[in-house]
Design an enzyme around this catalytic site. Structure first.
Site, PDB file in Angstrom:
ATOM      1  N   SER A   1      41.947 173.801  17.756  1.00  0.00           N
ATOM      2  CA  SER A   1      42.101 172.653  16.881  1.00  0.00           C
ATOM      3  C   SER A   1      42.095 172.930  15.462  1.00  0.00           C
ATOM      4  O   SER A   1      41.503 173.968  15.092  1.00  0.00           O
ATOM      5  CB  SER A   1      41.188 171.487  16.926  1.00  0.00           C
ATOM      6  OG  SER A   1      41.230 170.925  18.332  1.00  0.00           O
TER       7      SER A   1
HETATM    8  N1  SAH Z   1      37.516 173.779  21.832  1.00  0.00           N
HETATM    9  C1  SAH Z   1      38.576 174.655  21.858  1.00  0.00           C
HETATM   10  C2  SAH Z   1      39.919 174.134  21.871  1.00  0.00           C
HETATM   11  C3  SAH Z   1      40.580 174.174  23.129  1.00  0.00           C
HETATM   12  S1  SAH Z   1      42.150 173.420  23.304  1.00  0.00           S
HETATM   13  C4  SAH Z   1      38.262 175.801  20.890  1.00  0.00           C
HETATM   14  O1  SAH Z   1      37.742 175.853  20.225  1.00  0.00           O
HETATM   15  O2  SAH Z   1      39.064 176.741  20.996  1.00  0.00           O
HETATM   16  C5  SAH Z   1      41.728 172.511  24.788  1.00  0.00           C
HETATM   17  C6  SAH Z   1      41.184 173.185  26.103  1.00  0.00           C
HETATM   18  O3  SAH Z   1      40.899 172.259  26.947  1.00  0.00           O
HETATM   19  C7  SAH Z   1      42.349 174.118  26.866  1.00  0.00           C
HETATM   20  O4  SAH Z   1      41.779 175.410  26.638  1.00  0.00           O
HETATM   21  C8  SAH Z   1      42.361 173.663  28.164  1.00  0.00           C
HETATM   22  O5  SAH Z   1      42.715 174.446  29.207  1.00  0.00           O
HETATM   23  C9  SAH Z   1      41.050 172.835  28.321  1.00  0.00           C
HETATM   24  N2  SAH Z   1      41.077 171.749  29.369  1.00  0.00           N
HETATM   25  C10 SAH Z   1      41.975 170.725  29.693  1.00  0.00           C
HETATM   26  N3  SAH Z   1      41.804 170.093  30.602  1.00  0.00           N
HETATM   27  C11 SAH Z   1      40.729 170.482  30.998  1.00  0.00           C
HETATM   28  C12 SAH Z   1      39.653 170.248  32.095  1.00  0.00           C
HETATM   29  N4  SAH Z   1      39.806 169.301  32.965  1.00  0.00           N
HETATM   30  N5  SAH Z   1      38.363 170.718  32.280  1.00  0.00           N
HETATM   31  C13 SAH Z   1      38.057 172.008  31.423  1.00  0.00           C
HETATM   32  N6  SAH Z   1      38.928 172.243  30.360  1.00  0.00           N
HETATM   33  C14 SAH Z   1      40.034 171.531  30.216  1.00  0.00           C
END
Ligand code: SAH
Length: 216
Positions: free
Chosen positions: A66
């Site tokens: 993000s």
């Molecule tokens: N907080 C992260 C941003 C990640 S983007 C950072 O600092 O980089 C959102 C993430 O959520 C993705 O990596 C995606 O694979 C994950 N995601 C989506 N659905 C999910 C679920 N049910 N359980 C765990 N992770 C999930």
């Protein structure tokens, strides 16, 4: 890394932090963490020159980290304090988890894509953070064995408020979760009692979707 390059990124981080502080009255704890955590070390070297702009960045597997404003806002809205136990859903590259750790929180974080889960652990090691509570799994289930949490930060767009996560909040605890299919509304759910919750709405954001199950 060459010391002068390190210094350059430090300067860029300070400028980013100052510009975030002008956009919103974020708490000092949040701003301090943004200024401290080297965001560039969580993305590929080709993207380092973009790491301190207020923009999302690709982290592989079709996912993004993000933009710093959104990271700051979600962290700010959690309203947690040093030594609180928090859960993040969607570790991605590990940057948001590092921000929470830099604030002195006990952080658990779940990721459903194995390659990102592995990369996040590496990134956290490289930057000197503890990767032992990064977990591969489906965030919809949460981590009941480590509940209750004072804060739950969902870093992906949930189709609706995940019920199992609500139940893992401590009384008085808060979940910050973007809810919606194409666009999301940033909701903050506070557990006000054993069976009672209140909801606040902080407007539109756009996230990658929260998906069921794991990739392998
Ligand atoms: N907080 C992260 C941003 C990640 S983007 C950072 O600092 O980089 C959102 C993430 O959520 C993705 O990596 C995606 O694979 C994950 N995601 C989506 N659905 C999910 C679920 N049910 N359980 C765990 N992770 C999930």
């Amino acid at each position: 890394m060459h010391p002068s390059e390190d210094l350059k990124f430090k300067g860029q981080r300070r400028l980013l932090t100052e510009s975030l502080a002008q956009k919103h009255p974020f708490s000092q704890a949040v701003l301090k963490a943004i200024e401290q955590v080297p965001r560039h070390l969580f993305v590929e070297k080709e993207l380092w020159h973009l790491a301190y702009r207020d923009k999302p960045l690709n982290i592989g597997s079709g996912q993004t980290i993000s933009q710093p404003y959104t990271v700051a806002m979600q962290t700010h809205l959690l309203e947690v304090e040093k030594r609180d136990k928090v859960l993040e859903i969607g570790t991605g590259c590990g940057y948001q988890a590092a921000i929470l750790m830099a604030m002195g929180l006990y952080v658990y974080s779940i990721e459903r894509i194995r390659s990102l889960y592995i990369q996040a652990q590496k990134n956290l090691h490289t930057t000197g953070f503890d990767a032992s509570n990064i977990i591969f799994g489906d965030g919809f289930a949460g981590l009941p064995q480590f509940a209750p949490f004072q804060g739950i930060l969902v870093a992906c767009g949930a189709p609706e408020v995940p019920e199992k996560l609500k139940e893992q909040l401590a009384i008085g605890g808060k979940m910050v979760v973007p809810v919606g299919r194409n666009m999301q509304r940033m909701l903050r759910i506070t557990r006000t009692g054993e069976d009672t919750y209140s909801t606040e709405d902080f407007g539109f954001y756009q996230f990658v979707p929260m998906l069921e199950g794991t990739d392998k």
